[in-house]
Design a protein around this motif. Structure first.
Motif, PDB file in Angstrom:
ATOM      1  N   THR A  70       6.867  86.342  78.491  1.00  0.00           N
ATOM      2  CA  THR A  70       8.217  86.206  79.032  1.00  0.00           C
ATOM      3  C   THR A  70       8.696  87.513  79.656  1.00  0.00           C
ATOM      4  OG1 THR A  70       8.785  84.561  77.339  1.00  0.00           O
ATOM      5  CG2 THR A  70      10.617  85.652  78.459  1.00  0.00           C
ATOM      6  N   LEU A  71       9.257  87.417  80.874  1.00  0.00           N
ATOM      7  CA  LEU A  71       9.859  88.568  81.532  1.00  0.00           C
ATOM      8  C   LEU A  71      11.372  88.405  81.518  1.00  0.00           C
ATOM      9  CD1 LEU A  71       7.632  89.035  84.733  1.00  0.00           C
ATOM     10  CD2 LEU A  71       7.271  89.930  82.418  1.00  0.00           C
ATOM     11  N   ILE A  72      12.082  89.429  81.068  1.00  0.00           N
ATOM     12  CA  ILE A  72      13.537  89.428  81.069  1.00  0.00           C
ATOM     13  C   ILE A  72      14.022  90.436  82.103  1.00  0.00           C
ATOM     14  CG2 ILE A  72      15.627  89.857  79.719  1.00  0.00           C
ATOM     15  CD1 ILE A  72      14.155  88.921  77.250  1.00  0.00           C
ATOM     16  N   LEU A  73      14.723  89.953  83.142  1.00  0.00           N
ATOM     17  CA  LEU A  73      15.201  90.825  84.207  1.00  0.00           C
ATOM     18  C   LEU A  73      16.560  91.385  83.826  1.00  0.00           C
ATOM     19  CD1 LEU A  73      14.333  88.643  87.351  1.00  0.00           C
ATOM     20  CD2 LEU A  73      12.827  90.023  85.921  1.00  0.00           C
ATOM     21  N   ALA A  74      16.576  92.657  83.416  1.00  0.00           N
ATOM     22  CA  ALA A  74      17.808  93.316  82.993  1.00  0.00           C
ATOM     23  C   ALA A  74      17.639  94.819  83.129  1.00  0.00           C
ATOM     24  CB  ALA A  74      18.149  92.942  81.549  1.00  0.00           C
ATOM     25  N   ASP A  75      18.745  95.510  83.321  1.00  0.00           N
ATOM     26  CA  ASP A  75      18.730  96.966  83.393  1.00  0.00           C
ATOM     27  C   ASP A  75      18.644  97.514  81.970  1.00  0.00           C
ATOM     28  OD1 ASP A  75      19.180  99.650  83.674  1.00  0.00           O
ATOM     29  OD2 ASP A  75      21.112  99.460  84.690  1.00  0.00           O
ATOM     30  N   PRO A  76      17.562  98.204  81.600  1.00  0.00           N
ATOM     31  CA  PRO A  76      17.391  98.682  80.227  1.00  0.00           C
ATOM     32  C   PRO A  76      18.523  99.582  79.742  1.00  0.00           C
ATOM     33  CG  PRO A  76      15.322  98.837  81.412  1.00  0.00           C
ATOM     34  CD  PRO A  76      16.371  98.496  82.433  1.00  0.00           C
ATOM     35  N   ALA A  77      19.241 100.238  80.663  1.00  0.00           N
ATOM     36  CA  ALA A  77      20.310 101.155  80.270  1.00  0.00           C
ATOM     37  C   ALA A  77      21.651 100.449  80.132  1.00  0.00           C
ATOM     38  CB  ALA A  77      20.425 102.291  81.291  1.00  0.00           C
ATOM     39  N   ASN A  78      21.734  99.194  80.530  1.00  0.00           N
ATOM     40  CA  ASN A  78      22.988  98.457  80.466  1.00  0.00           C
ATOM     41  C   ASN A  78      23.359  98.148  79.020  1.00  0.00           C
ATOM     42  OD1 ASN A  78      24.615  95.768  80.498  1.00  0.00           O
ATOM     43  ND2 ASN A  78      24.742  96.505  82.609  1.00  0.00           N
ATOM     44  N   ALA A  79      24.636  98.245  78.701  1.00  0.00           N
ATOM     45  CA  ALA A  79      25.092  98.006  77.323  1.00  0.00           C
ATOM     46  C   ALA A  79      24.755  96.593  76.857  1.00  0.00           C
ATOM     47  CB  ALA A  79      26.598  98.237  77.234  1.00  0.00           C
ATOM     48  N   ASN A  80      24.822  95.625  77.757  1.00  0.00           N
ATOM     49  CA  ASN A  80      24.485  94.254  77.374  1.00  0.00           C
ATOM     50  C   ASN A  80      23.004  94.095  77.075  1.00  0.00           C
ATOM     51  OD1 ASN A  80      27.062  93.075  77.483  1.00  0.00           O
ATOM     52  ND2 ASN A  80      26.944  92.847  79.702  1.00  0.00           N
ATOM     53  N   THR A  81      22.166  94.900  77.743  1.00  0.00           N
ATOM     54  CA  THR A  81      20.730  94.860  77.456  1.00  0.00           C
ATOM     55  C   THR A  81      20.454  95.411  76.067  1.00  0.00           C
ATOM     56  OG1 THR A  81      20.284  95.195  79.808  1.00  0.00           O
ATOM     57  CG2 THR A  81      18.449  95.516  78.296  1.00  0.00           C
ATOM     58  N   VAL A  82      21.183  96.459  75.693  1.00  0.00           N
ATOM     59  CA  VAL A  82      21.041  97.035  74.352  1.00  0.00           C
ATOM     60  C   VAL A  82      21.357  95.968  73.297  1.00  0.00           C
ATOM     61  CG1 VAL A  82      21.897  98.783  72.752  1.00  0.00           C
ATOM     62  CG2 VAL A  82      21.597  99.361  75.168  1.00  0.00           C
ATOM     63  N   ALA A  83      22.429  95.204  73.536  1.00  0.00           N
ATOM     64  CA  ALA A  83      22.785  94.125  72.612  1.00  0.00           C
ATOM     65  C   ALA A  83      21.716  93.035  72.611  1.00  0.00           C
ATOM     66  CB  ALA A  83      24.139  93.544  72.997  1.00  0.00           C
ATOM     67  N   LEU A  84      21.144  92.783  73.780  1.00  0.00           N
ATOM     68  CA  LEU A  84      20.115  91.752  73.912  1.00  0.00           C
ATOM     69  C   LEU A  84      18.868  92.125  73.111  1.00  0.00           C
ATOM     70  CD1 LEU A  84      19.236  89.124  75.359  1.00  0.00           C
ATOM     71  CD2 LEU A  84      18.415  90.554  77.229  1.00  0.00           C
ATOM     72  N   LYS A  85      18.489  93.393  73.164  1.00  0.00           N
ATOM     73  CA  LYS A  85      17.281  93.837  72.454  1.00  0.00           C
ATOM     74  C   LYS A  85      17.398  93.636  70.951  1.00  0.00           C
ATOM     75  CE  LYS A  85      17.212  97.904  74.367  1.00  0.00           C
ATOM     76  NZ  LYS A  85      16.813  99.277  74.744  1.00  0.00           N
ATOM     77  N   ALA A  86      18.621  93.721  70.448  1.00  0.00           N
ATOM     78  CA  ALA A  86      18.825  93.543  69.011  1.00  0.00           C
ATOM     79  C   ALA A  86      18.527  92.115  68.577  1.00  0.00           C
ATOM     80  CB  ALA A  86      20.260  93.916  68.648  1.00  0.00           C
ATOM     81  N   LEU A  87      18.519  91.185  69.537  1.00  0.00           N
ATOM     82  CA  LEU A  87      18.286  89.779  69.223  1.00  0.00           C
ATOM     83  C   LEU A  87      16.840  89.348  69.437  1.00  0.00           C
ATOM     84  CD1 LEU A  87      21.472  88.401  71.015  1.00  0.00           C
ATOM     85  CD2 LEU A  87      21.137  88.545  68.547  1.00  0.00           C
ATOM     86  N   LEU A  88      16.041  90.214  70.048  1.00  0.00           N
ATOM     87  CA  LEU A  88      14.680  89.834  70.408  1.00  0.00           C
ATOM     88  C   LEU A  88      13.799  89.452  69.219  1.00  0.00           C
ATOM     89  CD1 LEU A  88      13.701  92.297  73.272  1.00  0.00           C
ATOM     90  CD2 LEU A  88      14.016  89.832  73.420  1.00  0.00           C
ATOM     91  N   ALA A  89      14.117  90.002  68.053  1.00  0.00           N
ATOM     92  CA  ALA A  89      13.291  89.699  66.883  1.00  0.00           C
ATOM     93  C   ALA A  89      13.261  88.202  66.586  1.00  0.00           C
ATOM     94  CB  ALA A  89      13.806  90.465  65.667  1.00  0.00           C
ATOM     95  N   GLN A  90      14.282  87.486  67.028  1.00  0.00           N
ATOM     96  CA  GLN A  90      14.310  86.051  66.772  1.00  0.00           C
ATOM     97  C   GLN A  90      13.167  85.319  67.460  1.00  0.00           C
ATOM     98  OE1 GLN A  90      18.045  84.123  67.454  1.00  0.00           O
ATOM     99  NE2 GLN A  90      19.233  85.748  66.489  1.00  0.00           N
ATOM    100  N   LEU A  91      12.701  85.881  68.566  1.00  0.00           N
ATOM    101  CA  LEU A  91      11.578  85.246  69.253  1.00  0.00           C
ATOM    102  C   LEU A  91      10.332  85.241  68.374  1.00  0.00           C
ATOM    103  CD1 LEU A  91      11.766  86.448  72.964  1.00  0.00           C
ATOM    104  CD2 LEU A  91      11.926  84.123  72.123  1.00  0.00           C
ATOM    105  N   GLU A  92      10.271  86.187  67.451  1.00  0.00           N
ATOM    106  CA  GLU A  92       9.109  86.287  66.568  1.00  0.00           C
ATOM    107  C   GLU A  92       9.000  85.052  65.672  1.00  0.00           C
ATOM    108  OE1 GLU A  92       7.381  89.615  63.439  1.00  0.00           O
ATOM    109  OE2 GLU A  92       8.877  90.162  64.934  1.00  0.00           O
ATOM    110  N   GLU A  93      10.148  84.437  65.435  1.00  0.00           N
ATOM    111  CA  GLU A  93      10.161  83.255  64.573  1.00  0.00           C
ATOM    112  C   GLU A  93       9.954  81.963  65.363  1.00  0.00           C
ATOM    113  OE1 GLU A  93      10.219  83.734  61.405  1.00  0.00           O
ATOM    114  OE2 GLU A  93      10.439  85.891  61.752  1.00  0.00           O
ATOM    115  N   ALA A  94      10.018  82.073  66.677  1.00  0.00           N
ATOM    116  CA  ALA A  94       9.905  80.869  67.504  1.00  0.00           C
ATOM    117  C   ALA A  94       8.448  80.528  67.765  1.00  0.00           C
ATOM    118  CB  ALA A  94      10.631  81.069  68.825  1.00  0.00           C
ATOM    119  N   ALA A  95       8.089  79.298  67.544  1.00  0.00           N
ATOM    120  CA  ALA A  95       6.722  78.861  67.815  1.00  0.00           C
ATOM    121  C   ALA A  95       6.406  79.094  69.286  1.00  0.00           C
ATOM    122  CB  ALA A  95       6.568  77.391  67.477  1.00  0.00           C
ATOM    123  N   GLY A  96       5.329  79.761  69.558  1.00  0.00           N
ATOM    124  CA  GLY A  96       4.916  79.997  70.932  1.00  0.00           C
ATOM    125  C   GLY A  96       5.343  81.329  71.484  1.00  0.00           C
ATOM    126  N   ALA A  97       6.063  82.157  70.707  1.00  0.00           N
ATOM    127  CA  ALA A  97       6.472  83.458  71.221  1.00  0.00           C
ATOM    128  C   ALA A  97       5.261  84.347  71.415  1.00  0.00           C
ATOM    129  CB  ALA A  97       7.461  84.119  70.247  1.00  0.00           C
TER     130      ALA A  97
END
Length: 364
Positions: free
Chosen positions: A28-55
């Motif tokens: 999966t490719l996520i198109l976002a500016d790594p320095a953007n504050a919303n991207t920082v918040a997004l990264k905190a949620l990425l661990a959930q993909l680890e629980e998703a079948a097929g991640a």
């Protein structure tokens, strides 16, 4: 080698995560500016993909070099543009030839008016399912609409002015009960708003293109464009509050213009919280300046941020917010949860397609 454990790249390059190998691997490719504050918040949620079948592997970036460093572009199946985190959809033009296996594009934002034109120009672009965050922010936008209605109905500016001038002015207070809320577009946002309008005892009318869509039962009357060429004006003409929730796109450009505003009651209020391109701002400025309607509430604009020299700033009969009506503390969580639900659906071995996707012919 990349993906031997967890790798954090330099901020200017991106962030690559190696996730647990599961039965099916989806890059999966996520198109976002790594320095953007919303991207920082997004990264905190990425661990959930680890629980998703097929991640599988996930890479966040906003330029071609970052994604090339992934080394697995030929395996990419999912692309997720995040425009509110600085993601640049135009990168797709460079990425697309390198990612022949893309099977799904998901917009973390509800609006796809900047994304659809790009995909339509790409080979297979309009054939790959495109989903969005439709419904994720409807609750907060519905609350904003009610706040806008009450702002004018209860004459809040007059109350504030009276307080400042120490004026004891016992004017007759309005109420929403019995008044008519008219919706231009009757999708998820409008329907959530209509429910709140009903709780205030309001009458609800709506403008839609055709019959057969869900939610008609929430309105007391629905005007269909396919059956009446004057349907839209009927809503403007018969409503005390006109609420536009239309998505952006060629078909909705300036859908609310001079002719529609001219049909409104002098006491009516216009509310816009869909896409700024749906409203002819020049025409709206004229009716506000001439006080031909009671007022307007705008959360979205033709060009954002709103220019300092825009006449809109000077209109006393305008409630103005900087496209943040849905920017609540739960904003990221809401859109992420919706994405995760769709990701799990996509990763299911029995997946046969999404129940709802963006219609490329309409642009929403």
């Amino acid at each position: 080698k990349p993906f031997l454990g967890q790798i954090r790249c330099h901020w200017t390059i991106g962030w690559v995560v190696r996730l647990r190998r599961l039965r099916a691997m989806h890059v999966t490719l996520i198109l976002a500016d790594p320095a953007n504050a919303n991207t920082v918040a997004l990264k905190a949620l990425l661990a959930q993909l680890e629980e998703a079948a097929g991640a599988g592997a996930v890479c966040i970036g906003n330029d071609l070099d970052t994604f090339k460093a992934l080394g697995r572009l030929e395996e990419v199946e999912v692309v997720v543009p995040v425009v509110f985190a600085g993601g640049n959809p135009a990168i797709l033009k460079e990425l697309w030839p390198l990612c022949p296996k893309v099977r799904w594009v998901h917009s973390m934002a509800a609006g796809v008016d900047t994304l659809v034109p790009i995909l339509k120009e790409l080979p297979r672009g309009s054939e790959v399912p495109l989903t969005n965050a439709k419904g994720a922010f409807s609750r907060s936008l519905a609350e904003y609409a009610i706040a806008a209605l009450l702002h004018f109905n209860k004459q809040v500016p007059r109350l504030q002015s009276n307080r400042a001038s120490k004026t004891w002015d016992r004017f007759t207070m309005g109420e929403l009960y019995g008044q008519t809320a008219g919706f231009i577009g009757f999708g998820d946002i409008a329907q959530n708003t209509a429910k709140l309008c009903k709780a205030f005892g309001m009458r609800v009318v709506a403008f839609r293109n055709t019959r057969g869509r869900s939610g008609d039962d929430l309105a007391d009357e629905v005007y269909y464009a396919s059956e009446n060429t004057d349907a839209k004006k009927e809503v403007f003409r018969n409503s005390d509050y006109v609420i536009c929730t239309l998505p952006g796109g060629e078909q909705t450009f300036h859908a609310c213009g001079a002719a529609e505003f001219a049909a409104m009651k002098p006491s009516a209020v216009f509310v816009s919280m869909g896409r700024g391109s749906c409203v002819d701002e020049a025409a709206l400025i004229e009716v506000l300046r001439g006080r031909k309607i009671a007022g307007a509430a705008l959360d979205v604009f033709e060009k954002e941020p709103l220019a300092q020299d825009s006449p809109l700033w000077e209109r006393e009969n305008l409630l103005l917010s900087p496209h943040n009506a849905d920017l609540t503390a739960e904003y990221m969580r809401l859109t992420w949860d919706l994405f995760m639900g769709k990701f799990k659906e996509f990763a299911d071995p029995k997946f046969q397609g999404f129940s709802s996707t963006v219609d490329f012919s309409k642009g929403y």
